[in-house]
Design a protein around this motif. Structure first.
Motif, PDB file in Angstrom:
ATOM      1  N   MET A 130       0.848  -1.191  -0.123  1.00 25.53           N
ATOM      2  CA  MET A 130      -0.077   0.066   0.084  1.00 25.53           C
ATOM      3  C   MET A 130       0.895   1.214   0.115  1.00 25.53           C
ATOM      4  O   MET A 130       0.745   2.249  -0.580  1.00 25.53           O
ATOM      5  CB  MET A 130      -0.888  -0.026   1.250  1.00 25.53           C
ATOM      6  N   GLY A 131       1.966   1.219   0.757  1.00 24.85           N
ATOM      7  CA  GLY A 131       2.756   2.266   0.915  1.00 24.85           C
ATOM      8  C   GLY A 131       3.497   2.875  -0.328  1.00 24.85           C
ATOM      9  O   GLY A 131       3.702   3.869  -0.854  1.00 24.85           O
ATOM     10  N   ARG A 132       3.748   1.817  -1.196  1.00 19.85           N
ATOM     11  CA  ARG A 132       4.417   1.723  -2.513  1.00 19.85           C
ATOM     12  C   ARG A 132       3.430   2.468  -3.482  1.00 19.85           C
ATOM     13  O   ARG A 132       3.792   3.438  -4.440  1.00 19.85           O
ATOM     14  CB  ARG A 132       5.141   0.470  -3.066  1.00 19.85           C
ATOM     15  N   HIS A 133       2.091   2.020  -3.369  1.00 21.63           N
ATOM     16  CA  HIS A 133       1.123   2.474  -4.302  1.00 21.63           C
ATOM     17  C   HIS A 133       1.196   4.005  -3.865  1.00 21.63           C
ATOM     18  O   HIS A 133       0.892   4.812  -4.988  1.00 21.63           O
ATOM     19  CB  HIS A 133      -0.166   2.117  -3.971  1.00 21.63           C
ATOM     20  N   VAL A 134       0.902   4.383  -2.670  1.00 25.75           N
ATOM     21  CA  VAL A 134       0.830   5.726  -2.359  1.00 25.75           C
ATOM     22  C   VAL A 134       2.011   6.675  -2.783  1.00 25.75           C
ATOM     23  O   VAL A 134       1.813   7.849  -3.141  1.00 25.75           O
ATOM     24  CB  VAL A 134       0.743   6.041  -0.625  1.00 25.75           C
ATOM     25  N   SER A 135       3.116   6.066  -2.383  1.00 27.61           N
ATOM     26  CA  SER A 135       4.394   6.779  -2.959  1.00 27.61           C
ATOM     27  C   SER A 135       4.487   7.003  -4.398  1.00 27.61           C
ATOM     28  O   SER A 135       4.669   8.210  -4.919  1.00 27.61           O
ATOM     29  CB  SER A 135       5.564   6.056  -2.610  1.00 27.61           C
TER      30      SER A 135
END
Length: 236
Positions: A130-135
């Motif tokens: 999820m973090g990489r998507h938001v990044s």
């Protein structure tokens, strides 16, 4: 200067606006680095990297204050109107959201300072996804801001719905984990807050996308449906 910007602003203070825009992009680059470092710190349980993120947040805050002062000087000195004023407003709102994204990155980094049990690694892996998507959302919206590209901004705007779904799925997964092992609740609560931070970053990226569209199209799209934005504003 990008054509989409230069066609909007008067030549008298073209350079001043270009300078402040470049400062926003520099701040955005730092915030993007902060977020990626925070995600790496959590994924690798790297306390040293987490401390660097905490320290870097002071620089993000200082950049917001400096750019905000630049915007105030431009308004006082030039008294911009129409699209010139829209650009200054878009910049002022963008740096406020970037500062808040920096705050969320610092909160995420704090998770790395806690001792995370090995059996939570599955949760951490999903949070990292999820973090990489938001990044990527942050990277893309900064690119849209750099080019003042309304269509690119709209694509980012639509991504927030996917982030919301990821947030809901992860929250359910974490709650199930805590119910199965109530002793884990104190430690897992850190993960709950980090997922919440990621969801908020997605919201901030969506806000910045709205500011880009506001500048380029002269329309405030807050509280407007995706279909209406696409049909009436983006023109598809």
């Amino acid at each position: 200067m990008d054509h989409n910007i230069s066609k909007h602003i008067s030549g008298n203070f073209n350079q001043e606006l270009e300078n402040v825009r470049n400062h926003v992009l520099a701040m955005g680059g730092l915030v993007e680095q902060q977020l990626n470092s925070a995600l790496d710190a959590v994924n690798d349980s790297n306390a040293e990297l987490a401390k660097k993120v905490e320290h870097g947040d002071y620089k993000v805050n200082a950049m917001e204050v400096s750019i905000d002062e630049e915007c105030t000087r431009i308004i006082a000195k030039r008294q911009p109107a129409a699209s010139d004023l829209r650009l200054v407003v878009a910049i002022a709102k963008t740096i406020a959201d970037l500062e808040r994204i920096g705050d969320e990155a610092r909160r995420i980094a704090k998770v790395a300072l806690e001792s995370t049990a090995k059996d939570q690694q599955g949760l951490l892996g999903n949070i990292d996804n999820m973090g990489r998507h938001v990044s990527q959302m942050l990277h893309d919206v900064l690119d849209a801001f750099a080019r003042m590209d309304a269509e690119a901004a709209f694509r980012v705007h639509k991504e927030d719905a996917k982030v919301d779904r990821e947030y809901e799925a992860l929250t359910r997964q974490i709650m199930t984990y805590m119910m199965e092992d109530p002793r884990s609740i104190p430690k897992v609560m850190d993960l709950v807050w980090s997922v919440r931070s990621l969801e908020r970053i997605g919201d901030r990226c969506q806000n910045i996308a709205e500011y880009v569209i506001y500048f380029v199209k002269g329309k405030d799209i807050r509280h407007t449906s995706q279909d209406d934005i696409e049909r009436d504003i983006i023109g598809k």
